[in-house]
Design an enzyme around this catalytic site. Structure first.
Site, PDB file in Angstrom:
ATOM      1  N   ILE A 113       0.836  -1.195   0.000  1.00  0.00           N
ATOM      2  CA  ILE A 113       0.000   0.000   0.000  1.00  0.00           C
ATOM      3  C   ILE A 113       0.876   1.253   0.000  1.00  0.00           C
ATOM      4  O   ILE A 113       2.001   1.221   0.491  1.00  0.00           O
ATOM      5  CB  ILE A 113      -0.958  -0.011   1.224  1.00  0.00           C
ATOM      6  CG1 ILE A 113      -1.967   1.136   1.160  1.00  0.00           C
ATOM      7  CG2 ILE A 113      -0.186  -0.030   2.525  1.00  0.00           C
ATOM      8  CD1 ILE A 113      -3.077   1.060   2.209  1.00  0.00           C
ATOM      9  N   CYS A 114       0.343   2.317  -0.563  1.00  0.00           N
ATOM     10  CA  CYS A 114       0.962   3.641  -0.576  1.00  0.00           C
ATOM     11  C   CYS A 114       2.203   3.637  -1.467  1.00  0.00           C
ATOM     12  O   CYS A 114       2.112   3.316  -2.638  1.00  0.00           O
ATOM     13  CB  CYS A 114       1.257   4.096   0.852  1.00  0.00           C
ATOM     14  SG  CYS A 114       1.567   5.865   1.017  1.00  0.00           S
ATOM     15  N   ALA A 115       3.371   3.963  -0.940  1.00  0.00           N
ATOM     16  CA  ALA A 115       4.600   3.944  -1.731  1.00  0.00           C
ATOM     17  C   ALA A 115       5.163   2.531  -1.865  1.00  0.00           C
ATOM     18  O   ALA A 115       5.968   2.256  -2.753  1.00  0.00           O
ATOM     19  CB  ALA A 115       5.655   4.850  -1.089  1.00  0.00           C
ATOM     20  N   PHE A 127       0.764   5.184  -4.365  1.00  0.00           N
ATOM     21  CA  PHE A 127       0.593   6.589  -4.014  1.00  0.00           C
ATOM     22  C   PHE A 127       1.039   7.442  -5.202  1.00  0.00           C
ATOM     23  O   PHE A 127       2.053   7.137  -5.836  1.00  0.00           O
ATOM     24  CB  PHE A 127       1.424   6.932  -2.774  1.00  0.00           C
ATOM     25  CG  PHE A 127       1.088   8.262  -2.187  1.00  0.00           C
ATOM     26  CD1 PHE A 127      -0.039   8.416  -1.392  1.00  0.00           C
ATOM     27  CD2 PHE A 127       1.885   9.363  -2.436  1.00  0.00           C
ATOM     28  CE1 PHE A 127      -0.362   9.648  -0.855  1.00  0.00           C
ATOM     29  CE2 PHE A 127       1.569  10.599  -1.904  1.00  0.00           C
ATOM     30  CZ  PHE A 127       0.440  10.746  -1.107  1.00  0.00           C
TER      31      PHE A 127
END
Length: 162
Positions: free
Chosen positions: A73-75, A94
């Site tokens: 998740i995210c970066a 992200f």
């Protein structure tokens, strides 16, 4: 689901926002287990620490080789992208890290599941990401039941209103 929280750099961890947590094991001590799923959390600079960690690399390789799920998740999808796990898959990260989704087609969705890989945009879709993880390991009905219990708990605590 039985969950093992493995910490890069030891068991006493502190996130970028000063939140302290205690991991179950250091990442180096998590290598002897065959996992059904390996989840790489996002955020900086933690994602870079995970990307540089040999133990994370080993867990991802072993999990993938055993047919397990890889999730980020995210970066953190950059960790999967740099290792070739996203090649030919659809994924999300992200905004600004799309170039690290090496070999993937970046989608605008909040959460993307393509085969054994699950990726998510960021903190704003963390609940949806968690539900996708449960649905992958169990089924959609279990994930829906978990959501209902979670919402009931929030309402009971006065955090969420009807």
């Amino acid at each position: 689901a039985e969950v093992t929280l493995a910490g890069v750099g030891g068991t006493e961890l502190c996130g970028s926002h000063g939140i302290r947590i205690t991991a179950d094991v250091a990442a180096e001590d998590a290598l002897s287990v065959a996992y059904d799923m390996a989840v790489v959390p996002g955020g900086m600079p933690g994602t870079n620490h995970m990307d540089a960690c040999e133990a994370v690399d080993t867990v991802l390789k072993t999990t993938a080789a055993n047919g397990g799920y890889l999730a980020a998740i995210c970066a953190a999808p950059l960790v999967l992208g740099k290792r070739g796990y996203l090649k030919g898959k659809e994924a999300i990260c992200f905004p600004g890290f799309e170039e690290d989704l090496i070999g993937a087609t970046a989608l605008p969705d909040g959460v993307v599941r393509d085969g054994n890989v699950i990726t998510a945009r960021g903190m704003g879709v963390a609940l949806d990401f968690g539900l996708a993880l449960v649905a992958a390991l169990k089924d959609e009905e279990t994930a829906a039941a978990d959501v209902a219990r979670f919402i009931a708990t929030l309402r009971k605590a006065g955090i969420l209103e009807d």
